[in-house]
Design an enzyme around this catalytic site. Structure first.
Site, mmCIF file in Angstrom:
data_model
loop_
_atom_site.group_PDB
_atom_site.id
_atom_site.type_symbol
_atom_site.label_atom_id
_atom_site.label_comp_id
_atom_site.label_asym_id
_atom_site.label_seq_id
_atom_site.Cartn_x
_atom_site.Cartn_y
_atom_site.Cartn_z
ATOM 1 N N ARG A 168 34.217 23.808 63.941
ATOM 2 C CA ARG A 168 34.553 23.348 65.302
ATOM 3 C C ARG A 168 35.816 24.007 65.852
ATOM 4 O O ARG A 168 36.159 23.812 67.003
ATOM 5 C CB ARG A 168 34.670 21.823 65.313
ATOM 6 C CG ARG A 168 33.311 21.181 65.005
ATOM 7 C CD ARG A 168 33.372 19.680 65.037
ATOM 8 N NE ARG A 168 33.678 19.169 66.366
ATOM 9 C CZ ARG A 168 33.797 17.882 66.649
ATOM 10 N NH1 ARG A 168 33.653 16.984 65.701
ATOM 11 N NH2 ARG A 168 34.076 17.487 67.867
ATOM 12 N N ARG A 223 57.150 -1.652 69.908
ATOM 13 C CA ARG A 223 55.891 -1.216 70.520
ATOM 14 C C ARG A 223 55.063 -2.391 71.024
ATOM 15 O O ARG A 223 54.908 -3.391 70.344
ATOM 16 C CB ARG A 223 55.084 -0.395 69.510
ATOM 17 C CG ARG A 223 55.635 1.024 69.478
ATOM 18 C CD ARG A 223 54.899 1.883 68.489
ATOM 19 N NE ARG A 223 55.278 3.278 68.661
ATOM 20 C CZ ARG A 223 56.467 3.761 68.341
ATOM 21 N NH1 ARG A 223 57.403 2.966 67.871
ATOM 22 N NH2 ARG A 223 56.733 5.038 68.542
ATOM 23 N N PRO A 225 39.157 15.759 58.058
ATOM 24 C CA PRO A 225 40.035 15.601 56.887
ATOM 25 C C PRO A 225 41.241 14.721 57.220
ATOM 26 O O PRO A 225 41.918 14.949 58.218
ATOM 27 C CB PRO A 225 40.463 17.032 56.561
ATOM 28 C CG PRO A 225 39.992 17.895 57.669
ATOM 29 C CD PRO A 225 39.088 17.117 58.553
ATOM 30 N N GLU A 226 41.459 13.721 56.394
ATOM 31 C CA GLU A 226 42.631 12.859 56.589
ATOM 32 C C GLU A 226 43.677 13.227 55.537
ATOM 33 O O GLU A 226 43.466 14.135 54.728
ATOM 34 C CB GLU A 226 42.202 11.393 56.486
ATOM 35 C CG GLU A 226 41.205 11.018 57.586
ATOM 36 C CD GLU A 226 41.592 9.753 58.344
ATOM 37 O OE1 GLU A 226 42.781 9.392 58.380
ATOM 38 O OE2 GLU A 226 40.681 9.128 58.905
ATOM 39 N N HIS A 253 31.445 30.853 60.355
ATOM 40 C CA HIS A 253 32.549 29.891 60.466
ATOM 41 C C HIS A 253 33.688 30.162 59.476
ATOM 42 O O HIS A 253 34.641 29.403 59.442
ATOM 43 C CB HIS A 253 32.082 28.434 60.301
ATOM 44 C CG HIS A 253 30.942 28.050 61.183
ATOM 45 N ND1 HIS A 253 30.975 28.201 62.551
ATOM 46 C CD2 HIS A 253 29.722 27.519 60.901
ATOM 47 C CE1 HIS A 253 29.821 27.788 63.071
ATOM 48 N NE2 HIS A 253 29.049 27.369 62.095
#
Ligand code: ZN
Length: 270
Positions: A109, A151, A2-3, A91
């Site tokens: 997971r 950076r 999921p973003e 799960h």
């Protein structure tokens, strides 16, 4: 994984049915997530009202009377609001019960997180030091340029650094750079101001488009049997290794950067 757009749509999906409700129980079937779920949560939470649900980066912040429940979906987590009597499946590790409703975390997971925090957000180690929200008012083209000039890494890795801007994951980094016509491997500090302004605009536009696409999946959070899968979107370059660029037809390339697949068009991005 999921973003940010999925997390934001999740926030909206669970806020509507749960805000204002009182937690009545917590069921921990497996507390071994990325960090252990606090063993005293079933004693801490009941009796407290869920006042609001905020999001910071990819953390969901459930504001209760005496503190904040911090949720993270990790690599594979999803949240659904169900009737309390819907049986848990494999799960389904954590339930927060609100009377006849339950907020259920499924996480095959187990890289997700469920943590309790009392005090200001910035005093929690996971929330301290986070950069600006990409769709928030603290994020600006000038601020992005200032952060990038410090950076030496590749631009793609820089925009995925949560100290520069939060919530730009692998998919949206590749897509934003394509839309801004910038090579992912170029040095962050070499970005000109006009290039940076373009990148800033495209990071926001890419995330907004994903949010719009995800809005239509909202109803799935209410369904007992619906899998709240991640958005299926039409990407410009992400996952399209070897396929023709949607703009110019050149084959999309895939190069490993920082251990992650990085997709780009060698013609459109210079
Ligand atoms: Zn192209």
């Amino acid at each position: 994984m999921p973003e940010l757009p999925e997390v934001e749509v999740t926030r909206r999906g669970i806020a509507a049915p749960l805000t204002g409700r009182v937690a009545t129980a917590v069921t921990l079937r497996n507390a071994q997530l990325r960090w252990p779920v606090p063993a005293d949560l079933p004693a801490t939470l009941p009796g407290q009202t869920l006042r609001d649900i905020d999001r910071r980066a990819k953390y969901l912040l459930l504001r209760f009377d005496r503190g904040t429940l911090i949720l993270h979906l990790g690599m594979s987590g999803s949240l659904r609001v169900l009737d309390r009597d819907v049986p848990a499946a494999t799960h389904d590790h954590v339930d927060i019960v609100f009377g006849d409703r339950v907020l259920r975390l499924r996480d095959p997971r187990r890289f997700g997180a469920v943590l309790w925090h009392e005090g200001a957000d910035a005093t929690h180690p996971l929330l301290a030091g986070l950069g600006p929200e990409p769709l928030g008012e603290d994020f600006s083209a000038a601020g992005l340029h200032a952060a990038l000039t410090r950076r030496q890494c590749a631009i793609k890795l820089a925009i995925m650094d949560s100290a520069v801007v939060v919530g730009v994951g692998n998919i949206y980094a590749s897509e934003s750079l394509f839309r801004a016509r910038l090579r992912p491997g170029m040095a962050a500090q070499r970005l000109t101001r006009p290039q940076c302004a373009r990148l800033y605009d495209e990071i926001r536009a890419t995330l907004r488009d994903a949010l719009d696409a995800g809005g239509s999946t909202l109803r799935d959070f209410m369904h007992a049997d619906g899998e709240p899968g991640y958005f299926q979107q039409s990407y410009f370059v992400y996952g399209r290794d070897g396929q023709p660029c949607r703009v110019c037809g050149t084959a999309v390339r895939n190069r490993r950067m920082g251990g992650r697949s990085t997709f780009f068009c060698p013609t459109c991005q210079r």
